[in-house]
Design a protein around this motif. Structure first.
Motif, mmCIF file in Angstrom:
data_model
loop_
_atom_site.group_PDB
_atom_site.id
_atom_site.type_symbol
_atom_site.label_atom_id
_atom_site.label_comp_id
_atom_site.label_asym_id
_atom_site.label_seq_id
_atom_site.Cartn_x
_atom_site.Cartn_y
_atom_site.Cartn_z
ATOM 1 N N TYR A 172 -2.740 6.706 14.025
ATOM 2 C CA TYR A 172 -1.151 5.988 14.757
ATOM 3 C C TYR A 172 -1.218 4.395 15.519
ATOM 4 O O TYR A 172 -1.023 3.450 15.575
ATOM 5 C CB TYR A 172 -0.581 6.866 15.547
ATOM 6 C CG TYR A 172 -0.044 7.918 14.236
ATOM 7 C CD1 TYR A 172 1.042 7.773 13.930
ATOM 8 C CD2 TYR A 172 -0.201 9.146 13.911
ATOM 9 C CE1 TYR A 172 1.453 8.530 13.197
ATOM 10 C CE2 TYR A 172 -0.045 10.138 12.939
ATOM 11 C CZ TYR A 172 1.194 9.658 12.784
ATOM 12 O OH TYR A 172 1.767 10.532 12.073
ATOM 13 N N LYS A 187 5.576 2.225 9.732
ATOM 14 C CA LYS A 187 6.876 2.593 8.226
ATOM 15 C C LYS A 187 6.500 1.363 7.366
ATOM 16 O O LYS A 187 6.045 1.635 6.162
ATOM 17 C CB LYS A 187 6.913 3.926 8.750
ATOM 18 C CG LYS A 187 6.392 5.334 9.076
ATOM 19 C CD LYS A 187 7.647 6.233 9.545
ATOM 20 C CE LYS A 187 7.504 7.647 9.966
ATOM 21 N NZ LYS A 187 8.786 8.275 9.835
ATOM 22 N N LYS A 191 4.049 1.188 3.756
ATOM 23 C CA LYS A 191 4.177 0.985 2.624
ATOM 24 C C LYS A 191 4.555 -0.051 2.606
ATOM 25 O O LYS A 191 3.913 -0.504 0.765
ATOM 26 C CB LYS A 191 5.977 1.395 3.073
ATOM 27 C CG LYS A 191 6.661 1.419 1.470
ATOM 28 C CD LYS A 191 8.178 2.119 1.418
ATOM 29 C CE LYS A 191 8.635 1.836 0.245
ATOM 30 N NZ LYS A 191 9.754 2.834 0.678
ATOM 31 N N GLY A 222 2.331 13.974 7.847
ATOM 32 C CA GLY A 222 3.946 13.919 7.301
ATOM 33 C C GLY A 222 4.740 12.748 6.986
ATOM 34 O O GLY A 222 5.304 12.616 6.002
ATOM 35 N N ASP A 223 5.142 12.011 8.208
ATOM 36 C CA ASP A 223 6.064 11.054 8.056
ATOM 37 C C ASP A 223 5.170 10.044 6.954
ATOM 38 O O ASP A 223 6.443 9.379 6.137
ATOM 39 C CB ASP A 223 6.510 10.475 9.380
ATOM 40 C CG ASP A 223 7.629 10.844 10.382
ATOM 41 O OD1 ASP A 223 7.492 12.464 9.752
ATOM 42 O OD2 ASP A 223 7.223 11.590 11.677
ATOM 43 N N TYR A 224 3.938 9.862 6.915
ATOM 44 C CA TYR A 224 3.338 8.638 6.121
ATOM 45 C C TYR A 224 3.210 8.807 5.139
ATOM 46 O O TYR A 224 3.295 8.080 3.557
ATOM 47 C CB TYR A 224 1.997 8.315 6.684
ATOM 48 C CG TYR A 224 2.556 7.286 7.934
ATOM 49 C CD1 TYR A 224 2.649 5.762 8.148
ATOM 50 C CD2 TYR A 224 2.172 7.496 9.418
ATOM 51 C CE1 TYR A 224 3.005 4.900 9.167
ATOM 52 C CE2 TYR A 224 2.303 6.827 10.323
ATOM 53 C CZ TYR A 224 3.299 5.427 10.380
ATOM 54 O OH TYR A 224 3.514 4.980 11.035
ATOM 55 N N LYS A 226 5.155 10.369 3.151
ATOM 56 C CA LYS A 226 6.493 10.111 2.622
ATOM 57 C C LYS A 226 6.512 8.884 2.266
ATOM 58 O O LYS A 226 7.995 8.375 1.234
ATOM 59 C CB LYS A 226 8.297 10.749 3.873
ATOM 60 C CG LYS A 226 8.059 11.669 3.805
ATOM 61 C CD LYS A 226 8.981 11.869 4.921
ATOM 62 C CE LYS A 226 9.374 13.337 5.503
ATOM 63 N NZ LYS A 226 10.164 12.930 6.782
ATOM 64 N N GLU A 227 5.578 7.484 2.518
ATOM 65 C CA GLU A 227 5.779 6.904 2.719
ATOM 66 C C GLU A 227 4.712 6.608 0.977
ATOM 67 O O GLU A 227 5.328 4.971 0.558
ATOM 68 C CB GLU A 227 5.304 5.307 2.922
ATOM 69 C CG GLU A 227 6.160 5.688 4.506
ATOM 70 C CD GLU A 227 7.191 5.636 4.482
ATOM 71 O OE1 GLU A 227 8.644 4.676 3.369
ATOM 72 O OE2 GLU A 227 8.624 5.846 4.216
ATOM 73 N N TYR A 260 7.839 15.150 -1.585
ATOM 74 C CA TYR A 260 7.158 14.104 -1.434
ATOM 75 C C TYR A 260 7.510 12.916 -2.805
ATOM 76 O O TYR A 260 6.772 12.056 -2.263
ATOM 77 C CB TYR A 260 6.052 14.265 -0.930
ATOM 78 C CG TYR A 260 6.118 14.945 0.462
ATOM 79 C CD1 TYR A 260 6.647 14.451 1.934
ATOM 80 C CD2 TYR A 260 5.808 16.161 0.778
ATOM 81 C CE1 TYR A 260 5.810 14.627 2.902
ATOM 82 C CE2 TYR A 260 5.530 16.342 1.199
ATOM 83 C CZ TYR A 260 5.268 16.190 2.823
ATOM 84 O OH TYR A 260 5.414 16.946 4.073
#
Length: 414
Positions: A172, A187, A191, A222-224, A226-227, A260
Motif C-alpha cells: 500500500y 487503484k 490498474k 481484496g480491493d486490488y 478486483k482490478e 472477482y
C-alpha cells in the motif's frame, strides 16, 4: 488407478536399466497431467507446470498436450519453456517470477515470456520500461499475505524477513507513493500498470489450506484483486496425491472467479511429477559397523539433495539380482534384515536412511527410491566427482535411455 514404475519392471527389461538411473514412467506422467487438465476444464483455471519442480523436458509431450504452459524462475527456465513447451511460439502461457532481475536478464526474458511477475515495486520501477517495449507481456506483482501453514522454514515464504512477496504494509505504501507522482488514485494507477497478482504460500498441501490462505489474501489485497485480469495461486498444490480434495479445489476456483471476474492460474511442479518415476541404483558393498551398512552407487548429497533439505526418508523397494523379485521396504526396525543405506561420496553424512526387508540384501541387488522425478532430480550435483545418474523412460513396458553423463559434465561445471 495411476500406473507405477515398479509394476512395469520385469526380467526382460531390468538389465536394460543402467545404474544409477532416473527412470520416468511415461504412463504415470500421462495420468497426472490428464487429471490436472480435467480440473482445469471443470474449474476454468489455467494450470502451468513449474519447471523449478519438474523439468524432465525430454518427455514433455503430455505436458504440451494437456497443460496451459509453464512457470519459470529465470532466463534458462524461460527459454526452455519457450523451446520445449511452447514450441518456439506464443501458443502457451510462460509466466516468470524471480526475487530479483538484472536488466540483462529482463532483456533476454522478454523474448520468451507472456507474463513477468515482480517481487518489489522498486524492481518494477527500474525495469518496466524494458518490458513495455513488448506490449503483449502482462505484468504482475508477487504479494505476501503473511499466512502460511508450511512447517519447514526453508520452504515457508511467509516467515519473518522473507525475501519473497510484498507484505501488505509495503504494498500500500509504495503503490500510493507511485500513484502520487502521476496524480492518480492508487487503484487507478495499479490498474493502468499491472495485470495481476501472484501469491505462493503452499508446499505439498491440500485445497483446505488454500481456502484458509485465500481468506488472508482477500483480507489484505481484496480491493486490488478486483482490478486484476488474473490471479496466480502459485504452486504447492498436491493435486495428484490420491487423498487430495480436488472437488474442494474446483469449488474454490469457481467461487473466486465468479466473485472477482478474473482469470486464475495454478502452477504446480511436484503435482506434475508426483509418483511418476524412481531413482534406481545398485548395492556396491555391505559392511558391518554396529549393524549392516549398504553402500550404493546412489548418493544422498549428490543425487537426492531434497531428501536432506526437507528432510525426509524416501520409500524404496529392492529388486533381486537373481530372481528380479520386488520387495518393498518394511519400515525402520520392522523387517528381519535391516540396513543403513549410504552413498559413495567421502561425506560422512551421505546417508539416505535406515531400511528393512524380509529377505537378505545382496551385492548387485537393485534399490529403487520412489518418486524421484520432481525436485530432487533438478537439484543434483557432481560433488566429489560422483557421476550423475543416467536419464531414461519406461514406456509401454520398454525401457529407453535418453541421456548419459560423462567426465566432461563434471569438468565443465568446475
Amino acid at each position: 488407478m495411476k500406473p507405477m514404475l515398479k509394476d512395469c519392471i520385469t526380467k526382460n527389461n531390468i538389465n536394460d536399466i543402467e545404474s544409477p538411473c532416473y527412470v520416468l514412467n511415461y504412463e504415470s506422467l500421462q495420468y497426472n497431467v490428464k487429471l490436472l487438465s480435467s480440473i482445469a476444464e471443470q474449474s476454468g483455471a489455467k494450470i502451468l507446470v513449474a519447471l523449478k519442480g519438474y523439468s524432465f523436458w525430454r518427455e514433455f509431450g503430455p505436458i504440451r498436450e494437456y497443460l496451459h504452459g509453464a512457470t519459470c524462475s529465470g532466463v534458462n527456465e524461460t527459454r526452455l519453456a519457450y523451446e520445449e513447451i511452447a514450441n518456439n511460439s506464443e501458443a502457451k502461457e510462460i509466466c516468470v517470477f524471480s526475487p530479483a532481475y538484472k536488466e540483462s536478464q529482463i532483456k533476454e526474458i522478454i523474448k520468451y515470456a507472456t507474463h513477468i511477475i515482480f517481487n518489489s515495486l522498486n524492481q518494477y520501477s527500474n525495469l518496466a520500461h524494458i518490458i513495455k517495449s513488448k506490449e503483449s507481456i502482462q505484468i504482475g506483482l508477487r504479494i505476501n499475505p503473511m499466512y502460511s501453514e508450511v512447517e519447514t522454514d526453508i520452504y515457508n515464504p511467509c516467515v519473518k524477513q522473507s525475501r519473497l512477496g510484498i507484505i501488505p504494509e509495503e504494498f500500500y505504501k509504495n503503490i500510493e507513493s507511485l500513484a502520487r507522482k502521476t496524480n492518480q488514485e492508487s487503484k487507478e494507477f495499479f490498474k493502468e500498470h499491472f495485470d495481476g497478482l501472484h501469491f505462493h504460500t503452499l508446499c505439498e498441501q491440500d485445497s483446505a489450506v488454500l481456502e484458509r490462505t485465500l481468506e488472508h489474501v482477500i483480507k489484505h489485497f481484496g480491493d486490488y484483486i478486483k482490478e486484476c485480469k488474473w490471479i496466480n495461486f502459485g504452486g504447492g498444490h498436491h493435486i495428484t496425491r490420491k487423498d487430495y480434495d480436488i472437488y474442494r479445489l474446483i469449488r474454490i476456483i469457481k467461487d473466486f472467479k465468479k466473485e472477482y471476474n478474473t482469470e486464475v492460474f495454478l502452477e504446480p511442479g511436484e503435482a506434475v511429477g508426483w509418483q511418476c518415476g524412481d531413482l534406481i541404483g545398485e548395492v556396491i558393498d555391505i559392511v558391518e559397523n554396529h549393524g549392516k551398512v549398504a553402500i550404493l552407487d546412489i548418493s544422498a548429497s549428490c543425487h537426492m539433495p531434497d531428501c536432506l533439505e526437507m528432510p525426509y526418508r524416501p520409500e524404496c523397494y529392492k529388486i533381486s539380482r537373481q530372481s528380479c523379485e520386488i520387495e518393498d521396504d518394511l519400515g525402520i526396525g520392522i523387517g528381519e534384515y535391516q540396513y543403513r543405506f549410504g552413498g559413495p561420496t567421502c561425506l560422512a553424512g551421505d546417508i539416505i536412511g535406515d531400511y528393512s526387508f524380509s529377505t537378505p540384501l545382496n551385492i548387485g541387488d537393485r534399490i529403487a527410491f520412489c518418486d524421484m522425478m520432481h525436485y530432487t532430480i533438478v537439484k543434483n550435483t557432481t560433488f566429489n566427482g560422483i557421476e550423475l545418474p543416467s536419464l531414461g523412460v519406461m514406456k509401454n513396458g520398454e525401457f529407453k535411455i535418453l541421456k548419459r553423463f560423462d567426465y566432461n559434465h563434471f569438468k565443465d561445471r568446475n
